[in-house]
Each structure stands twice: as C-alpha cells, then as structure tokens.
Scaffold this active site. Structure first.
Site, PDB file in Angstrom:
ATOM      1  N   ARG A  16       6.129  11.438  -4.789  1.00  0.00           N
ATOM      2  CA  ARG A  16       5.727  10.734  -4.151  1.00  0.00           C
ATOM      3  C   ARG A  16       6.700   9.805  -3.534  1.00  0.00           C
ATOM      4  O   ARG A  16       6.412   9.921  -2.252  1.00  0.00           O
ATOM      5  CB  ARG A  16       5.070   9.478  -5.486  1.00  0.00           C
ATOM      6  N   ASP A  17       8.208   9.832  -4.506  1.00  0.00           N
ATOM      7  CA  ASP A  17       8.737   8.473  -3.108  1.00  0.00           C
ATOM      8  C   ASP A  17       9.886   9.376  -2.150  1.00  0.00           C
ATOM      9  O   ASP A  17       9.784   8.475  -1.023  1.00  0.00           O
ATOM     10  CB  ASP A  17       9.785   7.598  -3.749  1.00  0.00           C
ATOM     11  N   HIS A 208      15.103   1.388 -10.526  1.00  0.00           N
ATOM     12  CA  HIS A 208      15.150   2.445  -9.321  1.00  0.00           C
ATOM     13  C   HIS A 208      15.910   2.430  -8.317  1.00  0.00           C
ATOM     14  O   HIS A 208      15.519   0.802  -7.141  1.00  0.00           O
ATOM     15  CB  HIS A 208      13.270   1.984  -8.748  1.00  0.00           C
ATOM     16  N   HIS A 210      17.737   3.347  -4.762  1.00  0.00           N
ATOM     17  CA  HIS A 210      17.849   4.176  -3.611  1.00  0.00           C
ATOM     18  C   HIS A 210      19.033   4.306  -2.992  1.00  0.00           C
ATOM     19  O   HIS A 210      20.370   3.448  -3.872  1.00  0.00           O
ATOM     20  CB  HIS A 210      17.240   4.012  -2.214  1.00  0.00           C
ATOM     21  N   CYS A 241      11.566   4.925   2.179  1.00  0.00           N
ATOM     22  CA  CYS A 241      10.286   3.690   1.968  1.00  0.00           C
ATOM     23  C   CYS A 241      10.002   3.612   3.814  1.00  0.00           C
ATOM     24  O   CYS A 241      10.823   3.055   4.282  1.00  0.00           O
ATOM     25  CB  CYS A 241      10.207   2.369   1.591  1.00  0.00           C
ATOM     26  N   ASN A 250      15.412   8.472  -2.744  1.00  0.00           N
ATOM     27  CA  ASN A 250      16.142   7.869  -4.311  1.00  0.00           C
ATOM     28  C   ASN A 250      17.519   8.205  -4.971  1.00  0.00           C
ATOM     29  O   ASN A 250      17.661   9.666  -3.674  1.00  0.00           O
ATOM     30  CB  ASN A 250      14.805   8.455  -5.157  1.00  0.00           C
TER      31      ASN A 250
HETATM   32  P1  HMG Z   1      -5.759  -2.810   4.922  1.00  0.00           P
HETATM   33  O1  HMG Z   1      -5.722  -1.826   6.522  1.00  0.00           O
HETATM   34  O2  HMG Z   1      -5.473  -4.685   4.938  1.00  0.00           O
HETATM   35  O3  HMG Z   1      -6.649  -2.563   3.735  1.00  0.00           O
HETATM   36  O4  HMG Z   1      -3.912  -1.966   4.136  1.00  0.00           O
HETATM   37  P2  HMG Z   1      -8.437  -3.646   3.413  1.00  0.00           P
HETATM   38  O5  HMG Z   1      -8.248  -2.975   2.210  1.00  0.00           O
HETATM   39  O6  HMG Z   1      -8.153  -4.023   5.013  1.00  0.00           O
HETATM   40  O7  HMG Z   1      -8.788  -2.242   4.131  1.00  0.00           O
HETATM   41  C1  HMG Z   1      -8.673  -1.598   5.491  1.00  0.00           C
HETATM   42  C2  HMG Z   1      -9.857  -0.255   5.100  1.00  0.00           C
HETATM   43  O8  HMG Z   1      -8.411   1.119   4.249  1.00  0.00           O
HETATM   44  C3  HMG Z   1     -10.779   0.182   4.488  1.00  0.00           C
HETATM   45  O9  HMG Z   1     -11.554   1.197   5.369  1.00  0.00           O
HETATM   46  C4  HMG Z   1     -10.513   0.695   3.436  1.00  0.00           C
HETATM   47  O10 HMG Z   1     -11.907   1.043   2.537  1.00  0.00           O
HETATM   48  C5  HMG Z   1      -9.325   1.056   3.062  1.00  0.00           C
HETATM   49  P3  HMG Z   1     -12.422   1.291   6.518  1.00  0.00           P
HETATM   50  O11 HMG Z   1     -14.230   0.176   5.646  1.00  0.00           O
HETATM   51  O12 HMG Z   1     -11.721  -0.139   7.495  1.00  0.00           O
HETATM   52  O13 HMG Z   1     -13.360   1.928   6.716  1.00  0.00           O
HETATM   53  N1  HMG Z   1      -8.333   1.295   2.303  1.00  0.00           N
HETATM   54  C6  HMG Z   1      -8.292   2.599   1.792  1.00  0.00           C
HETATM   55  N2  HMG Z   1      -8.369   4.025   1.947  1.00  0.00           N
HETATM   56  C7  HMG Z   1      -7.559   4.926   1.203  1.00  0.00           C
HETATM   57  N3  HMG Z   1      -7.346   4.445   0.276  1.00  0.00           N
HETATM   58  C8  HMG Z   1      -7.197   3.281  -0.589  1.00  0.00           C
HETATM   59  C9  HMG Z   1      -8.094   2.182   0.726  1.00  0.00           C
HETATM   60  N4  HMG Z   1      -7.552   1.496   0.382  1.00  0.00           N
HETATM   61  C10 HMG Z   1      -8.295   0.290   1.467  1.00  0.00           C
HETATM   62  N5  HMG Z   1      -6.509   2.791  -1.108  1.00  0.00           N
HETATM   63  C11 HMG Z   1      -3.684  -0.569   1.883  1.00  0.00           C
HETATM   64  C12 HMG Z   1      -3.508  -2.103   2.599  1.00  0.00           C
HETATM   65  C13 HMG Z   1      -2.611  -1.417   0.969  1.00  0.00           C
HETATM   66  C14 HMG Z   1      -4.679   0.046   1.540  1.00  0.00           C
HETATM   67  C15 HMG Z   1      -2.035  -0.373   3.215  1.00  0.00           C
HETATM   68  O14 HMG Z   1      -1.305  -1.368   3.488  1.00  0.00           O
HETATM   69  C16 HMG Z   1      -1.642   0.871   2.433  1.00  0.00           C
HETATM   70  O15 HMG Z   1      -1.415   1.328   1.906  1.00  0.00           O
HETATM   71  N6  HMG Z   1      -0.028   0.302   2.527  1.00  0.00           N
HETATM   72  C17 HMG Z   1       1.194   1.375   1.335  1.00  0.00           C
HETATM   73  C18 HMG Z   1       1.862   1.728   1.731  1.00  0.00           C
HETATM   74  C19 HMG Z   1       2.658   1.986   1.291  1.00  0.00           C
HETATM   75  O16 HMG Z   1       2.540   3.331   0.675  1.00  0.00           O
HETATM   76  N7  HMG Z   1       3.863   2.122   1.191  1.00  0.00           N
HETATM   77  C20 HMG Z   1       5.238   3.244   0.332  1.00  0.00           C
HETATM   78  C21 HMG Z   1       5.137   3.457  -1.486  1.00  0.00           C
HETATM   79  S1  HMG Z   1       5.625   1.416  -1.683  1.00  0.00           S
HETATM   80  C22 HMG Z   1       7.220   2.088  -1.611  1.00  0.00           C
HETATM   81  O17 HMG Z   1       8.236   2.958  -1.293  1.00  0.00           O
HETATM   82  C23 HMG Z   1       8.582   1.570  -3.126  1.00  0.00           C
HETATM   83  C24 HMG Z   1       8.628   2.000  -4.199  1.00  0.00           C
HETATM   84  O18 HMG Z   1       9.106   3.314  -4.214  1.00  0.00           O
HETATM   85  C25 HMG Z   1       9.612   0.908  -5.149  1.00  0.00           C
HETATM   86  C26 HMG Z   1      11.200   0.855  -3.923  1.00  0.00           C
HETATM   87  O19 HMG Z   1      11.553   1.689  -3.029  1.00  0.00           O
HETATM   88  O20 HMG Z   1      11.826  -0.600  -3.732  1.00  0.00           O
HETATM   89  C27 HMG Z   1       7.494   2.150  -5.244  1.00  0.00           C
HETATM   90 MG    MG Z   2      11.716   4.027  -3.656  1.00  0.00          MG
END
Ligand code: HMG
Ligand code: MG
Length: 303
Positions: A16-17, A208, A210, A241, A250
């Site tokens: 995933r990450d 966690h 990196h 990220c 990581n």
């Molecule tokens: P948004 O655009 O604000 O979403 O994104 P929305 O709720 O306004 O919806 C817009 C459209 O997206 C809609 O479709 C929803 O149905 C669709 P439309 O009506 O326009 O056709 N939608 C989805 N489709 C599929 N799957 C979903 C989903 N949700 C809404 N789950 C959202 C908000 C959270 C979805 C977006 O910002 C997003 O996907 N962000 C993810 C970013 C990400 O993955 N970042 C990396 C992971 S975090 C990380 O790595 C840190 C960590 O490792 C810890 C660390 O290292 O600190 C965990």
């Molecule tokens: Mg991370």
C-alpha cells in the site's frame, strides 16, 4: 536487554504505502504474488491496498481485484486504507480484516491529502469507524505529520494528541503515528512519546517511520526503549506519500528485522522470506530498492 520488548509486531505496508508512490505501474498479478510471498514470512499484518479515489492514487485502483485474489493466510490480518464510507463499502466487498482510516495532525497536509479540514474529517471517520466496527473489523487510525509537516514545519505534540483523542472517541482500536516525511530524530521521538504515553497505554500505539534522512532505525531504537512494540515498515523500503513532497519510502522491513533480531527481540518473521518478496517486487519495478540489509544479504547469497 530487559529494557526492550521481548516481541515486536510488524505491519507490512509495502503493497500500500510502498506501491502508492511508485510511478511504474505494477500489474495486479504481480501485486498478488508480492502479497502472497509476504504472507509466507510470518508477518502479523499486511496492508494490501487502498480504497481511495483512483484518480488520487492510480497505482492502487485495482484494490478490489487484488483483495479478492490474494491467498488468505489464517494468521495474517489483511487490512486496507479507507478514507470514507464509499471506500469502506468497497473494501468490505473485496474482503478486509482491518480498516485503516487516516488523517493528519497538520491542517494543510490534511487538506492536501484528503481534501478536508481536520474538523470536517472527524464526522466522516466517525461513520467509517462505526460501520467497520459493526462489521467486526479491526480499525487503526493513522495520524500523519506527527513530528514535522512539509507545509507547516514543526508540529506541537499537543496537536497530535488532540487528533488521537478524537480518533479514539470515534472508536479506533489503535493509532499509528506517522513520520510522513522522515525528518524526525530520536529526541523528537522521545518528546512525543513522553506526551503520548502519559495519556494512552503503549498497546494502543504503533510507530510509522519514513526513512527520508536515514533516521528511522535510530528512531525505532528510541521507541523500543519506551516499550513500543508495534511498527509499520515496507519490504525493501518501498514507498512514500504522494501528497507529501520529498517523502521517501517507509523504513525497510529488512532493516527493521536485522535490528530486532540482532537485539534478540522475537518477531516470528523469517527474514529470508521477506528477502524473497523484496527481490520479487524489485525485479518488477526494475530499480534498486533502498534497503541496505536487503542489498547486503542479496550480495552474500551471490558471493
Ligand atoms: P473528494 O474529491 O473530496 O471526494 O476526495 P468527494 O467525497 O467530494 O467525492 C468526489 C467523487 O469521488 C465522487 O464521485 C465520489 O463518489 C468519489 P462523483 O460523484 O464525482 O462521480 N469518491 C470515491 N471513489 C472511489 N473511492 C473512494 C471515493 N470517495 C469518493 N473512496 C478523497 C476525497 C478522500 C476520496 C480523496 O481525497 C482521496 O482519495 N485521497 C486519498 C489520498 C491518499 O491516498 N493519500 C495517500 C495515503 S495517506 C499516507 O500515505 C500517509 C500514511 O502512510 C501515514 C504516514 O506516512 O504519515 C497513512
Ligand atoms: Mg506512510
């Protein structure tokens, strides 16, 4: 030796990450092989993908297929990242044992990563956690940028515990504190753990790291001294990220295992199996992965 925990649990987050930040697309079949190889190692948990919006993280748009086709080893918890109810519903259909919700201690990083302010995020996560618990799933709450934020700089531990308090109120089982951009040094770990462990039991806390600046192993050693016994890591040090500029992978599972086993700490994980899984994904990405223990062990085998 008594100061360190006897047993440490590792959550493998490479699929995933790790992969979420790789530009080269890895096929679903190769992801499945990678996850199956990881599962053979004795790991307690594998975070296998992410049910976020596919436009935000295209590499993981096959989360559903991957979730349905991986082998399920009975002692492994298969978890996935979920940002909202839509993500949770898709993840439940694909089959998860655990849901990982996520947010940030920094307002700007939270907005860039999930398009919401911190206060707008809690009601969303409250519903996700409630539904996931009703479905009897384990729920981890990630808190990103607990030490430093690429946009806001140093983060005060008070901001971190404010978010942790709310996530625990939402009902998460445990909390993973993320050094998202890999800037922390051991005194920062000490400073945060002094605050966090005066408030929550260590059983609730996962770290966690990196490894952007090569400090992750030193930080883990510091956390072990506080009795922390749960860490996230990724095979070979894959990852980063996409919404945190400059964040590297990581800490490598290979390097963490080398440290832990060298300290006499048990993990139940076979280093050689992690080595095989790392070799496999490295060959698919076609570039050397950063883990030094992986490279050293691979050279020993060759030589
Ligand atoms: P948004 O655009 O604000 O979403 O994104 P929305 O709720 O306004 O919806 C817009 C459209 O997206 C809609 O479709 C929803 O149905 C669709 P439309 O009506 O326009 O056709 N939608 C989805 N489709 C599929 N799957 C979903 C989903 N949700 C809404 N789950 C959202 C908000 C959270 C979805 C977006 O910002 C997003 O996907 N962000 C993810 C970013 C990400 O993955 N970042 C990396 C992971 S975090 C990380 O790595 C840190 C960590 O490792 C810890 C660390 O290292 O600190 C965990
Ligand atoms: Mg991370």
């Amino acid at each position: 030796m008594a100061r360190f925990p006897e047993f440490v649990q590792i959550k493998e987050v490479g699929p995933r990450d790790g992969l979420q930040n790789e530009e080269k697309r890895v096929s679903s079949t190769d992801k499945i092989t990678f996850i199956d190889l990881l599962s053979e190692s004795g790991l307690q948990e594998v975070e296998y993908s992410s049910f976020v919006h596919p436009k935000w993280v295209p590499q993981l748009s096959d989360a559903h297929e991957v979730g349905q086709k991986i082998k399920r080893f009975p002692n492994v918890r298969y978890s996935a990242l979920v940002p909202n109810i839509k993500g949770l519903e898709l993840a439940l259909e694909a089959g998860i044992d655990g849901a990982s919700v996520f947010m940030s201690a920094s307002e700007t990083h939270n907005k860039k990563n999930i398009n919401k302010s911190i206060s707008e995020t809690f009601p969303v996560l409250f519903k996700v956690v409630r539904e996931a618990k009703q479905a009897k799933k384990h729920v981890t709450g990630y808190v990103s940028t607990v030490f430093d934020c690429p946009y806001e700089g140093r983060i005060n531990p008070d901001k971190v515990v404010a978010v942790c308090d709310k996530l625990l109120e939402c009902g998460v089982d445990d909390i993973s504190l993320g050094d998202t951009i890999g800037t922390a040094v051991p005194p920062q770990v000490e400073n945060l753990l002094n605050v966090v462990l005066s408030r929550y039991p260590k059983e609730k806390i996962i770290l966690h790291f990196h490894d952007t600046r090569g400090m992750a192993i030193a930080n883990i050693l510091q956390a072990l001294e506080y009795g922390i016994f749960r860490f996230d890591s990724s095979a070979g040090g894959l990852g980063g990220c996409p919404y945190a500029p400059g964040a590297a992978g990581n800490v490598a599972t290979n390097d963490v295992l080398y440290l832990l086993h060298g300290l006499g700490i048990k993990t139940g994980i076979h280093e050689q199996k992690i080595q095989e899984a790392t070799g496999f994904i490295q060959s698919k990405l076609g570039k050397p992965l950063p883990s030094k223990s992986f490279a050293a062990m691979a050279n020993e085998l060759l030589g």
